[in-house]
Design an enzyme around this catalytic site. Structure first.
Site, PDB file in Angstrom:
ATOM      1  N   TYR A  66     -14.582   0.651   7.631  1.00  0.00           N
ATOM      2  CA  TYR A  66     -13.264   1.020   8.169  1.00  0.00           C
ATOM      3  C   TYR A  66     -12.295   1.442   7.072  1.00  0.00           C
ATOM      4  O   TYR A  66     -12.269   0.822   6.012  1.00  0.00           O
ATOM      5  CB  TYR A  66     -12.677  -0.189   8.902  1.00  0.00           C
ATOM      6  CG  TYR A  66     -11.342   0.074   9.524  1.00  0.00           C
ATOM      7  CD1 TYR A  66     -11.257   0.731  10.733  1.00  0.00           C
ATOM      8  CD2 TYR A  66     -10.169  -0.305   8.887  1.00  0.00           C
ATOM      9  CE1 TYR A  66     -10.024   0.995  11.311  1.00  0.00           C
ATOM     10  CE2 TYR A  66      -8.933  -0.046   9.452  1.00  0.00           C
ATOM     11  CZ  TYR A  66      -8.870   0.603  10.666  1.00  0.00           C
ATOM     12  OH  TYR A  66      -7.651   0.865  11.227  1.00  0.00           O
ATOM     13  N   TRP A 111      -8.739   4.307   5.812  1.00  0.00           N
ATOM     14  CA  TRP A 111      -7.895   5.497   5.955  1.00  0.00           C
ATOM     15  C   TRP A 111      -8.268   6.649   5.040  1.00  0.00           C
ATOM     16  O   TRP A 111      -7.594   7.680   5.030  1.00  0.00           O
ATOM     17  CB  TRP A 111      -6.431   5.120   5.775  1.00  0.00           C
ATOM     18  CG  TRP A 111      -5.771   4.929   7.093  1.00  0.00           C
ATOM     19  CD1 TRP A 111      -6.022   3.915   7.971  1.00  0.00           C
ATOM     20  CD2 TRP A 111      -4.790   5.760   7.701  1.00  0.00           C
ATOM     21  NE1 TRP A 111      -5.241   4.067   9.091  1.00  0.00           N
ATOM     22  CE2 TRP A 111      -4.480   5.181   8.957  1.00  0.00           C
ATOM     23  CE3 TRP A 111      -4.134   6.922   7.318  1.00  0.00           C
ATOM     24  CZ2 TRP A 111      -3.537   5.751   9.819  1.00  0.00           C
ATOM     25  CZ3 TRP A 111      -3.198   7.474   8.185  1.00  0.00           C
ATOM     26  CH2 TRP A 111      -2.908   6.893   9.429  1.00  0.00           C
TER      27      TRP A 111
HETATM   28  N1  LIG Z   1      -1.747  -8.468   6.993  1.00  0.00           N
HETATM   29  C1  LIG Z   1      -1.966  -7.231   7.461  1.00  0.00           C
HETATM   30  N2  LIG Z   1      -3.125  -6.606   7.184  1.00  0.00           N
HETATM   31  C2  LIG Z   1      -3.345  -5.365   7.663  1.00  0.00           C
HETATM   32  C3  LIG Z   1      -2.382  -4.710   8.470  1.00  0.00           C
HETATM   33  C4  LIG Z   1      -1.167  -5.397   8.755  1.00  0.00           C
HETATM   34  O1  LIG Z   1      -0.282  -4.883   9.459  1.00  0.00           O
HETATM   35  N3  LIG Z   1      -1.002  -6.642   8.230  1.00  0.00           N
HETATM   36  N4  LIG Z   1      -2.641  -3.454   8.959  1.00  0.00           N
HETATM   37  C5  LIG Z   1      -4.027  -3.106   9.176  1.00  0.00           C
HETATM   38  C6  LIG Z   1      -4.159  -1.695   9.497  1.00  0.00           C
HETATM   39  S1  LIG Z   1      -3.332  -1.160  10.899  1.00  0.00           S
HETATM   40  C7  LIG Z   1      -4.940  -0.851   8.798  1.00  0.00           C
HETATM   41  S2  LIG Z   1      -5.142   0.757   9.392  1.00  0.00           S
HETATM   42  C8  LIG Z   1      -5.678  -1.300   7.596  1.00  0.00           C
HETATM   43  C9  LIG Z   1      -5.742  -0.244   6.503  1.00  0.00           C
HETATM   44  O2  LIG Z   1      -6.723  -0.532   5.578  1.00  0.00           O
HETATM   45  P1  LIG Z   1      -7.445   0.630   4.732  1.00  0.00           P
HETATM   46  O3  LIG Z   1      -7.553   1.853   5.541  1.00  0.00           O
HETATM   47  O4  LIG Z   1      -8.680   0.048   4.177  1.00  0.00           O
HETATM   48  O5  LIG Z   1      -6.373   0.876   3.575  1.00  0.00           O
HETATM   49  P2  LIG Z   1      -6.236   2.035   2.506  1.00  0.00           P
HETATM   50  O6  LIG Z   1      -5.415   1.450   1.420  1.00  0.00           O
HETATM   51  O7  LIG Z   1      -5.727   3.272   3.143  1.00  0.00           O
HETATM   52  O8  LIG Z   1      -7.705   2.250   1.968  1.00  0.00           O
HETATM   53  C10 LIG Z   1      -8.323   3.480   1.844  1.00  0.00           C
HETATM   54  C11 LIG Z   1      -9.204   3.484   0.608  1.00  0.00           C
HETATM   55  O9  LIG Z   1      -9.969   4.675   0.626  1.00  0.00           O
HETATM   56  C12 LIG Z   1      -9.989   5.248  -0.680  1.00  0.00           C
HETATM   57  N5  LIG Z   1     -10.226   6.694  -0.507  1.00  0.00           N
HETATM   58  C13 LIG Z   1      -9.326   7.672  -0.284  1.00  0.00           C
HETATM   59  N6  LIG Z   1      -9.937   8.864  -0.169  1.00  0.00           N
HETATM   60  C14 LIG Z   1     -11.255   8.645  -0.313  1.00  0.00           C
HETATM   61  C15 LIG Z   1     -12.394   9.501  -0.273  1.00  0.00           C
HETATM   62  O10 LIG Z   1     -12.310  10.714  -0.095  1.00  0.00           O
HETATM   63  N7  LIG Z   1     -13.625   8.919  -0.456  1.00  0.00           N
HETATM   64  C16 LIG Z   1     -13.753   7.580  -0.672  1.00  0.00           C
HETATM   65  N8  LIG Z   1     -14.977   7.110  -0.829  1.00  0.00           N
HETATM   66  N9  LIG Z   1     -12.688   6.765  -0.732  1.00  0.00           N
HETATM   67  C17 LIG Z   1     -11.458   7.283  -0.534  1.00  0.00           C
HETATM   68  C18 LIG Z   1      -8.642   4.897  -1.259  1.00  0.00           C
HETATM   69  O11 LIG Z   1      -8.679   4.945  -2.677  1.00  0.00           O
HETATM   70  C19 LIG Z   1      -8.420   3.482  -0.683  1.00  0.00           C
HETATM   71  O12 LIG Z   1      -8.916   2.495  -1.541  1.00  0.00           O
HETATM   72  O13 LIG Z   1      -5.056  -2.476   7.074  1.00  0.00           O
HETATM   73  C20 LIG Z   1      -4.960  -3.511   8.032  1.00  0.00           C
HETATM   74  N10 LIG Z   1      -4.524  -4.729   7.381  1.00  0.00           N
HETATM   75  N1  LIG Z   2       4.883   4.219   5.280  1.00  0.00           N
HETATM   76  C1  LIG Z   2       3.789   3.849   5.986  1.00  0.00           C
HETATM   77  N2  LIG Z   2       3.625   4.300   7.251  1.00  0.00           N
HETATM   78  C2  LIG Z   2       2.538   3.932   7.969  1.00  0.00           C
HETATM   79  C3  LIG Z   2       1.518   3.121   7.411  1.00  0.00           C
HETATM   80  C4  LIG Z   2       1.711   2.662   6.069  1.00  0.00           C
HETATM   81  O1  LIG Z   2       0.868   1.935   5.500  1.00  0.00           O
HETATM   82  N3  LIG Z   2       2.851   3.062   5.388  1.00  0.00           N
HETATM   83  N4  LIG Z   2       0.409   2.796   8.163  1.00  0.00           N
HETATM   84  C5  LIG Z   2       0.106   3.572   9.353  1.00  0.00           C
HETATM   85  C6  LIG Z   2      -0.780   2.785  10.233  1.00  0.00           C
HETATM   86  S1  LIG Z   2      -2.431   2.738   9.861  1.00  0.00           S
HETATM   87  C7  LIG Z   2      -0.346   2.131  11.322  1.00  0.00           C
HETATM   88  S2  LIG Z   2      -1.456   1.256  12.279  1.00  0.00           S
HETATM   89  C8  LIG Z   2       1.069   2.162  11.730  1.00  0.00           C
HETATM   90  C9  LIG Z   2       1.598   0.753  12.009  1.00  0.00           C
HETATM   91  O2  LIG Z   2       2.726   0.763  12.797  1.00  0.00           O
HETATM   92  P1  LIG Z   2       3.294  -0.626  13.309  1.00  0.00           P
HETATM   93  O3  LIG Z   2       2.196  -1.539  13.647  1.00  0.00           O
HETATM   94  O4  LIG Z   2       4.306  -0.380  14.372  1.00  0.00           O
HETATM   95  O5  LIG Z   2       4.024  -1.153  11.966  1.00  0.00           O
HETATM   96  P2  LIG Z   2       4.359  -2.626  11.434  1.00  0.00           P
HETATM   97  O6  LIG Z   2       5.039  -2.404  10.138  1.00  0.00           O
HETATM   98  O7  LIG Z   2       3.177  -3.510  11.455  1.00  0.00           O
HETATM   99  O8  LIG Z   2       5.387  -3.233  12.468  1.00  0.00           O
HETATM  100  C10 LIG Z   2       6.558  -2.583  12.919  1.00  0.00           C
HETATM  101  C11 LIG Z   2       7.703  -3.518  13.155  1.00  0.00           C
HETATM  102  O9  LIG Z   2       7.292  -4.664  13.902  1.00  0.00           O
HETATM  103  C12 LIG Z   2       8.131  -5.736  13.510  1.00  0.00           C
HETATM  104  N5  LIG Z   2       7.568  -7.021  13.967  1.00  0.00           N
HETATM  105  C13 LIG Z   2       6.678  -7.823  13.349  1.00  0.00           C
HETATM  106  N6  LIG Z   2       6.440  -8.925  14.109  1.00  0.00           N
HETATM  107  C14 LIG Z   2       7.186  -8.801  15.229  1.00  0.00           C
HETATM  108  C15 LIG Z   2       7.368  -9.600  16.404  1.00  0.00           C
HETATM  109  O10 LIG Z   2       6.775 -10.648  16.575  1.00  0.00           O
HETATM  110  N7  LIG Z   2       8.206  -9.116  17.358  1.00  0.00           N
HETATM  111  C16 LIG Z   2       8.906  -7.946  17.207  1.00  0.00           C
HETATM  112  N8  LIG Z   2       9.701  -7.557  18.201  1.00  0.00           N
HETATM  113  N9  LIG Z   2       8.757  -7.189  16.117  1.00  0.00           N
HETATM  114  C17 LIG Z   2       7.901  -7.601  15.144  1.00  0.00           C
HETATM  115  C18 LIG Z   2       8.235  -5.569  12.019  1.00  0.00           C
HETATM  116  O11 LIG Z   2       9.368  -6.247  11.505  1.00  0.00           O
HETATM  117  C19 LIG Z   2       8.327  -4.058  11.879  1.00  0.00           C
HETATM  118  O12 LIG Z   2       9.689  -3.652  11.822  1.00  0.00           O
HETATM  119  O13 LIG Z   2       1.890   2.720  10.709  1.00  0.00           O
HETATM  120  C20 LIG Z   2       1.376   3.916  10.126  1.00  0.00           C
HETATM  121  N10 LIG Z   2       2.394   4.411   9.241  1.00  0.00           N
HETATM  122 MO   LIG Z   3      -3.548   1.166  11.119  1.00  0.00          MO
END
Ligand SMILES: Nc1nc2c(c(=O)[nH]1)N[C@H]1C(S)=C(S)[C@@H](COP(=O)(O)OP(=O)(O)OC[C@H]3O[C@@H](n4cnc5c(=O)[nH]c(N)nc54)[C@H](O)[C@@H]3O)O[C@H]1N2
Ligand SMILES: Nc1nc2c(c(=O)[nH]1)N[C@H]1C(S)=C(S)[C@@H](COP(=O)(O)OP(=O)(O)OC[C@H]3O[C@@H](n4cnc5c(=O)[nH]c(N)nc54)[C@H](O)[C@@H]3O)O[C@H]1N2
Ligand SMILES: [Mo]
Length: 826
Positions: A158, A160
């Site tokens: 998994y 990005w």
């Molecule tokens: N506590 C907490 N944990 C979370 C979340 C949260 O809200 N709270 N959010 C979750 C969510 S929604 C997500 S989507 C995940 C994200 O988790 P990830 O998608 O694993 O996060 P990234 O840092 O985008 O990791 C992408 C990696 O791919 C590498 N990469 C980029 N391009 C390439 C390529 O072309 N080839 C290869 N081989 N590698 C490449 C980058 O260097 C990087 O290390 O995290 C989750 N974890």
């Molecule tokens: N700059 C930036 N943008 C991103 C990403 C990133 O890594 N960086 N990641 C991308 C990805 S993969 C995803 S999945 C999306 C994630 O998008 P979201 O999941 O919507 O983002 P989060 O930051 O996890 O949460 C959004 C808001 O929820 C609030 N929140 C947390 N807990 C609670 C709660 O219990 N109740 C309420 N009402 N609010 C709460 C937080 O304070 C925050 O303001 O964003 C995407 N966009």
């Molecule tokens: Mo995500």
């Protein structure tokens, strides 16, 4: 009110087809086309000049001087909103921590059969020739498949990755695994793990990745906008394909619209401040209770849409019985709700009536469902919106993707490019939610990875079925960073000692690469040719991503690595179809070319497009600005039923009833989380929220100088309510130890008045930097928040991750703190 005509119904279908929706085949006839048109030319590198490219964070212009990137900037601005991520391309390409050569862990190289897995993360690295690394990997895959079957090979992988429909690392990996004998994959994602499984039961679609009622209609018709746990100005800095920044444009218009805007969030986040909205500082994890209080009040005061509930929903009465405490004797009135969610009764009542009496759009984020029982939040939002009766009206109802990938930006008229596919011969467009594509024969829920590694053979319930964990001996990860993204890092370290072999293709020495046995150096997207759409829902343009600079060191494209691996299995021809990356890219473009032509429009031929070094843009037809989600259903629920068993919105689900799960009932319910501020015997003092970072994409860009703009005491910041900080004798800039029963990290204190008391925030994505490498339970020096989070499924229904359900303690760190070292060569 606008008349919903037939035309709009067609738009609905159109929009869905071209939105970032999984399971939708994009019609192409590219196979026939190919033989005739593929040209044989290659990209000439620009020594001095400009190259247009794309990243998740936008379409970029790179300035090249003497063959090196010296500047990176956006080419299109739609608003005054600044996106800092766009300026650091050169830091990525020339980073100190680039992986330069194929590397193998010393003990593994000495004896792959007894490689001392406990040394993962703490062994020496040995440089090996590329060909040797390829042989090692191929042999181990063959061995594992022989001993454990295809299921013993885990390639869920998994992550990005980078933008681009060709070098889509995860899809390339799956394609390789599929042509050579199969693998174990994963179900779902981390983003919407809970919502995407419950929504099909409720609405008949996964809902979270669908086109939204258009922003122009929201601006025209909504009187009240509720931003429920979303931070648009932050999360719209990125898109899955590449951002076209349309969301910023509409956000700016919303700011200037004089509408009533309310943010329900434990933090007065940047969006709330930017929009000058009213902040409702809710206790984390209690949104369901808040909404139930509102629902109760609406019923009590007879302010709800009975006709809508009757005509368009199923089972409201059963939910109403629950609200009134028929079974559990708990009446979910505003008093009950207020005690749980920390919002006073008067506000709950006023807000409920405000929403009922005005055209209201609820824009919900996803952090609220990234929590234990996360299925309930979005279900309850749909239920509340049903009571308001505005679903399917312009500017009314709910939207679950206004904060993500520019949802609600109207869809253009034009073709969509193809992409590399995980199975040979498939015509799926992988620019969309390709991560949800079922490409493996066997899969388990993605966030159960550590559980699966530690408990082979264990059976778990999942959405009405039983999943048995395979016995995994081999892991291949590309384009993701699980050592940072997965909850409860210490348990993951333990779990990653279990398999015999771990291979990682990476650009940088990430915490995940460091846990591997074999590391393959890969190119950034600026060192290879690629192509992408910009704007996931809008499909604004096709962007060329021409190679900008030489491949660094011994870095190779994932595609080349998998081509070479495929050769070891005699599967090269099937894998590559004998095509170079640029030939694939031409084919992906031609697929859009033909679709565009069929729509009566014209775009340049591929060669002209490629040489022009500029995006091809599509126009939005007027009717697409009039798109209303669920308008057809509202107009005719009989002829346009939802995909649910009843064809209606299911407030009560018989399908879920049959599953008989204690942690997800047949109707939206309030469950008390295992860790939250209101619990009787708290195991720690503060509620932890782990938002997505403003100046990163998860862990991406943490290793650039952009970090200097937010790091505090050279650590990830922890945001603490000022009064809480004072009570703990913590000052701005102090190093803080944050800890609980799962682990401990250091972070840099930022005192704020914009967080509810009792709540702290540390954004996800800081690289895990263990004080004692490879050791379970060691202190993280950089502040990786997942050291503290709980690895617990949302429920048996979805098994999503519960990142936002955790309590932590904080204290001023008084010992001399060791400096971080994670952004250097190991
Ligand atoms: N506590 C907490 N944990 C979370 C979340 C949260 O809200 N709270 N959010 C979750 C969510 S929604 C997500 S989507 C995940 C994200 O988790 P990830 O998608 O694993 O996060 P990234 O840092 O985008 O990791 C992408 C990696 O791919 C590498 N990469 C980029 N391009 C390439 C390529 O072309 N080839 C290869 N081989 N590698 C490449 C980058 O260097 C990087 O290390 O995290 C989750 N974890
Ligand atoms: N700059 C930036 N943008 C991103 C990403 C990133 O890594 N960086 N990641 C991308 C990805 S993969 C995803 S999945 C999306 C994630 O998008 P979201 O999941 O919507 O983002 P989060 O930051 O996890 O949460 C959004 C808001 O929820 C609030 N929140 C947390 N807990 C609670 C709660 O219990 N109740 C309420 N009402 N609010 C709460 C937080 O304070 C925050 O303001 O964003 C995407 N966009
Ligand atoms: Mo995500």
């Amino acid at each position: 009110m606008k008349n919903i005509d037939k035309k709009r119904r067609n738009i609905l279908k159109y929009a869905v087809l071209f939105a970032a929706v999984p399971f939708v085949d994009v019609v192409t006839n590219r196979t026939n086309l190919l033989a005739a048109t593929v040209s044989k030319f290659s990209t000439t590198l620009v020594q001095n000049g400009e190259v247009i490219t794309a990243a998740h964070w936008g379409t970029l212009k790179l300035t090249i001087k003497d063959g090196k990137i010296v500047k990176s900037e956006p080419i299109q601005k739609t608003s005054d909103i600044y996106n800092p991520l766009q300026y650091y391309t050169q830091d990525l390409v020339y980073a100190k921590d680039r992986i330069k050569y194929p590397m193998v862990r010393k003990s593994y190289l000495e004896n792959p059969n007894n490689s001392k897995p406990e040394l993962r993360g703490n062994d020496e690295w040995v440089r090996v020739p590329y060909e040797k690394a390829i042989k090692l990997i191929a042999n181990e895959i063959k061995k594992t498949r022989k001993e454990k079957g295809a299921e013993g090979v885990f390639a869920g992988s998994y992550g990005w990755k980078s933008s681009g429909n060709m070098h889509n690392s995860r899809v390339l990996l799956h394609r390789f695994m599929n042509v050579t004998g199969g693998f174990t994959g994963t179900l779902g994602d981390y983003s919407t793990g809970a919502a995407q499984v419950i929504m099909p039961h409720v609405l008949g679609t996964i809902e979270v990745y669908e086109q939204q009622t258009s922003w122009p209609l929201v601006l025209e018709n909504s009187e009240v906008v509720i931003i429920w746990g979303a931070n648009l100005i932050r999360t719209l800095k990125l898109s899955w394909t590449s951002s076209d920044e349309q969301g910023f444009k509409y956000l700016e218009k919303l700011k200037n619209s004089n509408k009533k805007i309310i943010c329900i969030d434990p933090e007065k986040n940047e969006t709330c401040t930017y929009l000058n909205a009213k902040w409702q500082p809710i206790v984390p994890g209690t949104d369901v209770a808040f909404m139930m209080g509102m629902a109760y009040h609406l019923i009590k005061t007879e302010n709800y849409d009975k006709k809508f509930l009757e005509e368009y929903t199923e089972g409201f009465d059963k939910f109403k019985d629950y609200l009134f405490g028929k079974e559990d004797k708990v009446i979910k009135n505003t008093k009950w709700a207020s005690k749980i969610c920390g919002i006073d009764e008067k506000t709950i009542k006023e807000l409920a009536l405000l929403m009922y009496k005005n055209r209201t759009m609820i824009m919900a984020g996803w952090g609220i469902q990234r929590a234990q029982y996360g299925e309930q939040t979005h279900w309850m939002i749909v239920t509340l919106a049903s009571m308001l009766g505005q679903i399917g009206l312009p500017g009314g109802g709910f939207g679950f993707s206004y904060h993500y990938s520019n949802g609600g930006a109207p869809t253009t008229k034009g073709g969509v490019i193809g992409g590399i596919t995980s199975t040979v011969g498939s015509t799926k467009n992988t620019g969309g939610a390709s991560w949800l594509e079922k490409s493996a024969k066997f899969s388990f829920p993605v966030a159960r990875i550590a559980d699966a590694l530690l408990n082979p053979g264990k059976k778990i319930n999942h959405n009405g079925s039983v999943v048995t964990y395979p016995d995994i001996d081999f892991i291949y990860w590309v384009g993701g960073n699980p050592m940072v993204h997965h909850q409860d890092t210490n348990t993951l370290v333990k779990a990653l000692r279990k398999p015999k072999t771990i291979v990682v293709n990476e650009i940088f020495w990430t915490p995940t690469a460091r846990m591997a046995d074999i590391v393959m150096p890969v190119t950034t997207s600026y060192e290879r040719d690629d192509i992408t759409m910009s704007g996931d829902y809008s499909n604004s343009s096709i962007v060329p991503m021409k190679q900008a600079v030489e491949k660094q060191n011994e870095a190779r494209d994932d595609y080349d690595i998998f081509c070479d691996l495929a050769k070891e299995f005699g599967a090269y021809e099937e894998y590559s179809q004998n095509k170079t990356a640029l030939q694939w890219i031409e084919e992906f473009y031609n697929s859009a070319y033909n679709q565009t032509k069929n729509l009566g429009l014209e775009i340049p031929k591929f060669k002209d497009f490629w040489e022009a070094n500029k995006p091809v843009n599509f126009e939005v037809p007027f009717e697409n600005t009039e798109f209303i989600r669920y308008a057809d259903f509202r107009e005719d629920p009989i002829l346009e039923p939802l995909g649910t068993p009843s064809g209606k919105i299911e407030i009560y689900s018989k399908a879920i009833e049959k599953m008989n799960y204690k942690d997800c009932r047949a109707y939206p319910s309030w469950f008390e989380p295992d860790e939250w501020l209101g619990m009787k015997k708290k195991n720690a003092e503060f509620a932890l929220i782990t938002s997505h970072p403003d100046k990163r994409l998860h862990s991406q860009l943490n290793n650039t100088t952009l970090r200097d703009k937010y790091a505090v005491a050279n650590r990830e910041p922890i945001f603490i309510n000022r009064r809480d900080a004072i009570s703990k004798n913590i000052k701005d800039g102090d190093i803080v130890r944050v800890y609980n029963q799962r682990g401990e990290i250091l972070a840099g204190a930022v005192l704020t008045d914009d967080l509810r008391t009792g709540v702290v925030r540390i954004d996800e994505g800081a690289w895990y930097d263990p004080l004692e490498r490879g050791k379970i339970g060691t202190l993280c020096l950089n502040g990786c928040v997942n050291v503290l989070t709980k690895d617990m499924p949302t429920s048996q229904l979805a098994n999503g991750n519960s990142s936002n359900t955790a309590l932590v303690n904080i204290e001023k760190y008084t010992k001399p703190a060791k400096d971080i070292s994670i952004f250097k060569q190991p």
